[in-house]
Design a protein around this motif. Sequence first.
Motif, PDB file in Angstrom:
ATOM      1  N   LYS A  19       0.833  -1.204   0.000  1.00 25.20           N
ATOM      2  CA  LYS A  19       0.000   0.000   0.000  1.00 25.20           C
ATOM      3  C   LYS A  19       0.865   1.251   0.000  1.00 25.20           C
ATOM      4  CE  LYS A  19      -3.920  -2.105   2.322  1.00 25.20           C
ATOM      5  NZ  LYS A  19      -4.759  -2.145   3.523  1.00 25.20           N
ATOM      6  N   ILE A  20       1.934   1.234   0.786  1.00 28.58           N
ATOM      7  CA  ILE A  20       2.834   2.389   0.846  1.00 28.58           C
ATOM      8  C   ILE A  20       3.582   2.543  -0.464  1.00 28.58           C
ATOM      9  CG2 ILE A  20       4.915   3.299   1.961  1.00 28.58           C
ATOM     10  CD1 ILE A  20       3.854   1.943   4.559  1.00 28.58           C
ATOM     11  N   THR A  21       4.100   1.442  -0.976  1.00 30.36           N
ATOM     12  CA  THR A  21       4.898   1.468  -2.195  1.00 30.36           C
ATOM     13  C   THR A  21       4.075   1.876  -3.415  1.00 30.36           C
ATOM     14  OG1 THR A  21       6.241  -0.305  -1.265  1.00 30.36           O
ATOM     15  CG2 THR A  21       6.494   0.120  -3.603  1.00 30.36           C
ATOM     16  N   GLY A  53       3.779   4.191  -8.562  1.00 31.66           N
ATOM     17  CA  GLY A  53       4.093   2.906  -7.971  1.00 31.66           C
ATOM     18  C   GLY A  53       5.578   2.647  -8.065  1.00 31.66           C
ATOM     19  N   VAL A  54       5.954   1.375  -8.054  1.00 39.52           N
ATOM     20  CA  VAL A  54       7.358   0.978  -8.118  1.00 39.52           C
ATOM     21  C   VAL A  54       7.535  -0.008  -9.258  1.00 39.52           C
ATOM     22  CG1 VAL A  54       9.204  -0.213  -6.878  1.00 39.52           C
ATOM     23  CG2 VAL A  54       7.698   1.334  -5.665  1.00 39.52           C
ATOM     24  N   TRP A  55       8.572   0.225 -10.070  1.00 43.53           N
ATOM     25  CA  TRP A  55       8.827  -0.604 -11.242  1.00 43.53           C
ATOM     26  C   TRP A  55      10.297  -0.990 -11.236  1.00 43.53           C
ATOM     27  CZ3 TRP A  55       4.012  -1.215 -12.565  1.00 43.53           C
ATOM     28  CH2 TRP A  55       3.111  -0.195 -12.287  1.00 43.53           C
ATOM     29  N   ILE A  56      10.605  -2.193 -10.764  1.00 43.82           N
ATOM     30  CA  ILE A  56      11.985  -2.652 -10.654  1.00 43.82           C
ATOM     31  C   ILE A  56      12.162  -3.897 -11.513  1.00 43.82           C
ATOM     32  CG2 ILE A  56      13.836  -3.330  -9.074  1.00 43.82           C
ATOM     33  CD1 ILE A  56      12.204  -2.055  -6.810  1.00 43.82           C
ATOM     34  N   GLY A  57      12.346  -3.708 -12.788  1.00 48.53           N
ATOM     35  CA  GLY A  57      12.627  -4.775 -13.748  1.00 48.53           C
ATOM     36  C   GLY A  57      11.978  -6.109 -13.466  1.00 48.53           C
ATOM     37  N   ALA A 112       0.095  -5.820  -9.589  1.00 49.08           N
ATOM     38  CA  ALA A 112       0.866  -6.204  -8.411  1.00 49.08           C
ATOM     39  C   ALA A 112       1.562  -7.510  -8.782  1.00 49.08           C
ATOM     40  CB  ALA A 112      -0.040  -6.381  -7.198  1.00 49.08           C
ATOM     41  N   ILE A 113       2.670  -7.368  -9.500  1.00 52.36           N
ATOM     42  CA  ILE A 113       3.356  -8.525 -10.074  1.00 52.36           C
ATOM     43  C   ILE A 113       4.740  -8.669  -9.468  1.00 52.36           C
ATOM     44  CG2 ILE A 113       4.280  -9.526 -12.198  1.00 52.36           C
ATOM     45  CD1 ILE A 113       2.056  -8.074 -13.712  1.00 52.36           C
ATOM     46  N   ARG A 114       5.029  -9.889  -9.015  1.00 53.37           N
ATOM     47  CA  ARG A 114       6.364 -10.266  -8.568  1.00 53.37           C
ATOM     48  C   ARG A 114       6.849 -11.272  -9.603  1.00 53.37           C
ATOM     49  NH1 ARG A 114       6.616 -10.202  -2.565  1.00 53.37           N
ATOM     50  NH2 ARG A 114       8.848 -10.197  -2.948  1.00 53.37           N
ATOM     51  N   PRO A 115       7.565 -10.817 -10.637  1.00 55.29           N
ATOM     52  CA  PRO A 115       7.929 -11.661 -11.776  1.00 55.29           C
ATOM     53  C   PRO A 115       8.547 -13.004 -11.436  1.00 55.29           C
ATOM     54  CG  PRO A 115       8.517  -9.405 -12.209  1.00 55.29           C
ATOM     55  CD  PRO A 115       8.091  -9.466 -10.772  1.00 55.29           C
ATOM     56  N   ARG A 116       9.319 -13.091 -10.389  1.00 53.66           N
ATOM     57  CA  ARG A 116       9.979 -14.355 -10.055  1.00 53.66           C
ATOM     58  C   ARG A 116       9.061 -15.346  -9.364  1.00 53.66           C
ATOM     59  NH1 ARG A 116      15.705 -11.828  -7.971  1.00 53.66           N
ATOM     60  NH2 ARG A 116      16.200 -10.846  -9.953  1.00 53.66           N
ATOM     61  N   LEU A 158      11.997  -7.733 -10.715  1.00 54.81           N
ATOM     62  CA  LEU A 158      11.821  -7.920  -9.280  1.00 54.81           C
ATOM     63  C   LEU A 158      10.414  -7.570  -8.803  1.00 54.81           C
ATOM     64  CD1 LEU A 158      14.069  -8.878  -7.400  1.00 54.81           C
ATOM     65  CD2 LEU A 158      14.138  -6.554  -6.505  1.00 54.81           C
ATOM     66  N   LEU A 159       9.933  -6.389  -9.210  1.00 53.29           N
ATOM     67  CA  LEU A 159       8.640  -5.923  -8.713  1.00 53.29           C
ATOM     68  C   LEU A 159       7.995  -4.944  -9.685  1.00 53.29           C
ATOM     69  CD1 LEU A 159       6.602  -5.810  -6.323  1.00 53.29           C
ATOM     70  CD2 LEU A 159       7.948  -3.897  -5.431  1.00 53.29           C
ATOM     71  N   GLN A 160       6.746  -5.190  -9.998  1.00 50.27           N
ATOM     72  CA  GLN A 160       5.921  -4.295 -10.808  1.00 50.27           C
ATOM     73  C   GLN A 160       4.667  -4.035  -9.977  1.00 50.27           C
ATOM     74  OE1 GLN A 160       6.816  -3.328 -14.134  1.00 50.27           O
ATOM     75  NE2 GLN A 160       8.744  -4.265 -13.561  1.00 50.27           N
ATOM     76  N   LEU A 161       4.561  -2.846  -9.397  1.00 47.43           N
ATOM     77  CA  LEU A 161       3.480  -2.592  -8.450  1.00 47.43           C
ATOM     78  C   LEU A 161       2.956  -1.170  -8.603  1.00 47.43           C
ATOM     79  CD1 LEU A 161       1.824  -3.509  -5.954  1.00 47.43           C
ATOM     80  CD2 LEU A 161       3.715  -2.684  -4.551  1.00 47.43           C
ATOM     81  N   GLY A 162       1.682  -1.045  -8.956  1.00 49.44           N
ATOM     82  CA  GLY A 162       1.069   0.273  -9.035  1.00 49.44           C
ATOM     83  C   GLY A 162       0.130   0.406 -10.214  1.00 49.44           C
ATOM     84  N   VAL A 163      -0.038   1.650 -10.644  1.00 47.50           N
ATOM     85  CA  VAL A 163      -0.973   1.981 -11.729  1.00 47.50           C
ATOM     86  C   VAL A 163      -0.185   2.238 -13.002  1.00 47.50           C
ATOM     87  CG1 VAL A 163      -2.728   3.620 -12.495  1.00 47.50           C
ATOM     88  CG2 VAL A 163      -2.589   2.998 -10.081  1.00 47.50           C
ATOM     89  N   ARG A 164      -0.676   1.667 -14.093  1.00 51.27           N
ATOM     90  CA  ARG A 164      -0.096   1.895 -15.419  1.00 51.27           C
ATOM     91  C   ARG A 164      -1.160   2.537 -16.282  1.00 51.27           C
ATOM     92  NH1 ARG A 164       4.755  -1.054 -16.168  1.00 51.27           N
ATOM     93  NH2 ARG A 164       4.579  -0.835 -18.404  1.00 51.27           N
ATOM     94  N   GLU A 165      -0.741   3.425 -17.186  1.00 47.85           N
ATOM     95  CA  GLU A 165      -1.691   4.131 -18.036  1.00 47.85           C
ATOM     96  C   GLU A 165      -1.306   4.016 -19.503  1.00 47.85           C
ATOM     97  OE1 GLU A 165      -1.970   8.152 -16.649  1.00 47.85           O
ATOM     98  OE2 GLU A 165      -2.935   7.564 -14.778  1.00 47.85           O
ATOM     99  N   GLN A 166      -2.354   3.916 -20.328  1.00 43.95           N
ATOM    100  CA  GLN A 166      -2.181   3.875 -21.776  1.00 43.95           C
ATOM    101  C   GLN A 166      -3.392   4.586 -22.366  1.00 43.95           C
ATOM    102  OE1 GLN A 166      -2.201  -0.037 -23.432  1.00 43.95           O
ATOM    103  NE2 GLN A 166      -2.054   0.696 -25.527  1.00 43.95           N
TER     104      GLN A 166
END
Length: 157
Positions: free
Chosen positions: A20-22, A55-59, A77-81, A61-69
Amino acid sequence: MARLAVRGEELIVELTWWEKITARHSDVRVPLAAVEKVTVERDWRRALRGEPSRGVWIGDLLQLGVREQADVRDFVAIRPRRGPVARVDLRPEASPFARIAVSDRVPQTTADGIRTAVSQHLLTAAGPRGADPGPVPRRRPAWLPGRSPAPAPPAGI
């Protein structure tokens, strides 16, 4: 780790306190009526679209937040690994987001559970087809005792 849950008539993305914070976002709540399609993506990259907004976008490792197009917003809320991703496509007129994508340890089970909840919600909202509404209450004619059109005399007279 974020997870998808159905509570009542809502689909909820339950985030941990640090998510939630991230993501700078509270738990995401959408009505079950807004769910259009639920799928499982084996490759997490296929669930992403648009540009990161907040949000936070770390290759890998972590994809977390809102994306817009364009005029479309997605919540991820994706943890790729962690493996496959449960992807929920939503009707844009009924939800602030067009897609929700969440990493899940058992995404197929989660997707099946959401599909079941949506189909049950649709059945209860539409009502059973051909259901008997029950007996129609009959009105007693006015001439039967106890159905006098004249008001009853006051008690004690």
